[in-house]
Design an enzyme around this catalytic site. Structure first.
Site, PDB file in Angstrom:
ATOM      1  N   CYS A 127      47.813  56.500  47.393  1.00 19.18           N
ATOM      2  CA  CYS A 127      46.883  55.410  47.115  1.00 19.18           C
ATOM      3  C   CYS A 127      45.615  55.607  47.943  1.00 19.18           C
ATOM      4  O   CYS A 127      45.677  55.798  49.160  1.00 19.18           O
ATOM      5  CB  CYS A 127      47.561  54.098  47.477  1.00 19.18           C
ATOM      6  SG  CYS A 127      46.456  52.706  47.653  1.00 19.18           S
ATOM      7  N   GLU A 128      44.479  55.579  47.272  1.00 15.08           N
ATOM      8  CA  GLU A 128      43.223  55.787  48.001  1.00 15.08           C
ATOM      9  C   GLU A 128      42.834  54.589  48.868  1.00 15.08           C
ATOM     10  O   GLU A 128      41.998  54.718  49.746  1.00 15.08           O
ATOM     11  CB  GLU A 128      42.087  56.129  47.037  1.00 15.08           C
ATOM     12  CG  GLU A 128      41.637  55.016  46.145  1.00 15.08           C
ATOM     13  CD  GLU A 128      40.538  55.431  45.187  1.00 15.08           C
ATOM     14  OE1 GLU A 128      39.716  54.566  44.860  1.00 15.08           O
ATOM     15  OE2 GLU A 128      40.493  56.591  44.765  1.00 15.08           O
ATOM     16  N   HIS A 129      43.430  53.441  48.637  1.00 15.07           N
ATOM     17  CA  HIS A 129      43.078  52.260  49.418  1.00 15.07           C
ATOM     18  C   HIS A 129      43.785  52.195  50.765  1.00 15.07           C
ATOM     19  O   HIS A 129      43.216  51.707  51.742  1.00 15.07           O
ATOM     20  CB  HIS A 129      43.395  50.986  48.618  1.00 15.07           C
ATOM     21  CG  HIS A 129      42.644  50.901  47.339  1.00 15.07           C
ATOM     22  ND1 HIS A 129      43.220  50.465  46.160  1.00 15.07           N
ATOM     23  CD2 HIS A 129      41.371  51.222  47.025  1.00 15.07           C
ATOM     24  CE1 HIS A 129      42.321  50.518  45.194  1.00 15.07           C
ATOM     25  NE2 HIS A 129      41.193  50.969  45.685  1.00 15.07           N
ATOM     26  N   HIS A 130      45.047  52.666  50.826  1.00 11.16           N
ATOM     27  CA  HIS A 130      45.821  52.568  52.062  1.00 11.16           C
ATOM     28  C   HIS A 130      46.359  53.914  52.535  1.00 11.16           C
ATOM     29  O   HIS A 130      46.999  53.985  53.577  1.00 11.16           O
ATOM     30  CB  HIS A 130      47.006  51.604  51.874  1.00 11.16           C
ATOM     31  CG  HIS A 130      46.579  50.246  51.447  1.00 11.16           C
ATOM     32  ND1 HIS A 130      46.621  49.833  50.130  1.00 11.16           N
ATOM     33  CD2 HIS A 130      46.063  49.206  52.147  1.00 11.16           C
ATOM     34  CE1 HIS A 130      46.161  48.594  50.043  1.00 11.16           C
ATOM     35  NE2 HIS A 130      45.820  48.196  51.254  1.00 11.16           N
ATOM     36  N   GLN A 185      46.387  54.541  40.212  1.00 10.54           N
ATOM     37  CA  GLN A 185      47.174  54.858  39.025  1.00 10.54           C
ATOM     38  C   GLN A 185      46.363  54.690  37.744  1.00 10.54           C
ATOM     39  O   GLN A 185      46.476  55.499  36.815  1.00 10.54           O
ATOM     40  CB  GLN A 185      48.419  53.970  38.991  1.00 10.54           C
ATOM     41  CG  GLN A 185      49.335  54.258  37.820  1.00 10.54           C
ATOM     42  CD  GLN A 185      50.602  53.430  37.870  1.00 10.54           C
ATOM     43  OE1 GLN A 185      51.124  53.142  38.939  1.00 10.54           O
ATOM     44  NE2 GLN A 185      51.091  53.037  36.711  1.00 10.54           N
ATOM     45  N   HIS A 198      54.531  51.610  44.183  1.00  8.15           N
ATOM     46  CA  HIS A 198      53.486  51.750  45.199  1.00  8.15           C
ATOM     47  C   HIS A 198      53.977  51.253  46.550  1.00  8.15           C
ATOM     48  O   HIS A 198      54.308  50.070  46.694  1.00  8.15           O
ATOM     49  CB  HIS A 198      52.241  50.967  44.770  1.00  8.15           C
ATOM     50  CG  HIS A 198      51.616  51.497  43.517  1.00  8.15           C
ATOM     51  ND1 HIS A 198      50.399  52.131  43.533  1.00  8.15           N
ATOM     52  CD2 HIS A 198      52.049  51.512  42.228  1.00  8.15           C
ATOM     53  CE1 HIS A 198      50.094  52.500  42.297  1.00  8.15           C
ATOM     54  NE2 HIS A 198      51.076  52.139  41.487  1.00  8.15           N
ATOM     55  N   CYS A 251      52.234  50.771  49.077  1.00  9.78           N
ATOM     56  CA  CYS A 251      51.292  49.798  49.631  1.00  9.78           C
ATOM     57  C   CYS A 251      51.669  48.375  49.227  1.00  9.78           C
ATOM     58  O   CYS A 251      51.248  47.417  49.868  1.00  9.78           O
ATOM     59  CB  CYS A 251      49.851  50.130  49.234  1.00  9.78           C
ATOM     60  SG  CYS A 251      49.564  50.193  47.462  1.00  9.78           S
TER      61      CYS A 251
END
Length: 194
Positions: A85-88, A126, A154, A156
């Site tokens: 995940c690019e956010h976390h 995703q 996920h 996250c």
């Protein structure tokens, strides 16, 4: 079995120094026995996890395009993937199913799995990954349509934040005849649910 990536020692060294700094920041001692080699191992793992940045998915696809006489629809289902995940920067993983309507050409089945790997092995979301896979297959060869369904879990959402252990995310993208004919979409979805 996937080929192991050759590691650029300069990149490994740079990344390892950052992992060592992270260990110190969180209160660990990078010199203790269990952690002495962790920064280098983590650096190599990160390079492997992000190997999709260092390959061209269109070139991968075009290595195995063949003349086609036969199937109305080709489906490869349950291609497992692992991504970040690019956010976390936490893992998400699951399965991708791909269908396409051949137009005089077909693609080697293993190339579909390699395309999934290429887009998954990047910092990703995703929704984007599903669309990228669909667009790439449409671009790589003549088809009358492509459809891609991705189901992912996920971390996250499971190990931080809302901590919902049973959550599953489904994304779908399609083009060509799949846009216009809901019966084609229903046939594909029925076949992958068997």
């Amino acid at each position: 079995m996937r080929r192991k990536e050759e590691y650029d020692e300069d990149l490994v060294s740079k990344l390892a120094s950052h992992y060592e700094a992270i260990l110190r920041i969180i209160g660990e001692d990078p010199e203790r026995e269990g952690l002495k080699k962790t920064p280098v191992r983590a650096a190599k793992a990160m390079l492997d996890i992000t190997s999709g940045y260092r390959a061209n998915p269109l070139e991968i696809a075009r290595q195995a395009i063949f003349e086609h006489e036969g199937s109305k629809m080709v489906i490869v289902r349950d291609i497992e993937f692992y991504s970040m995940c690019e956010h976390h920067m936490l893992p998400f993983f699951g399965k991708v199913s791909i269908g396409y309507l051949p137009e005089g050409k077909m693609i080697g089945l293993s190339k579909l799995a390699r395309i999934v790997d290429n887009f998954a092995r990047r910092l990703q979301v995703q929704e984007r990954m599903t669309a990228q896979i669909c667009a790439l297959i449409q671009k790589a060869m003549p088809t009358e349509g492509v459809i891609v369904v991705c189901e992912g879990e996920h971390l996250c959402m499971k190990m931080r934040g809302v901590e919902k252990q049973e959550s599953l995310t489904t994304t779908i993208d399609y083009c060509g005849k799949f846009n216009d004919d809901y019966r084609l979409r229903e046939e594909f979805l029925r076949l992958i649910r068997r």
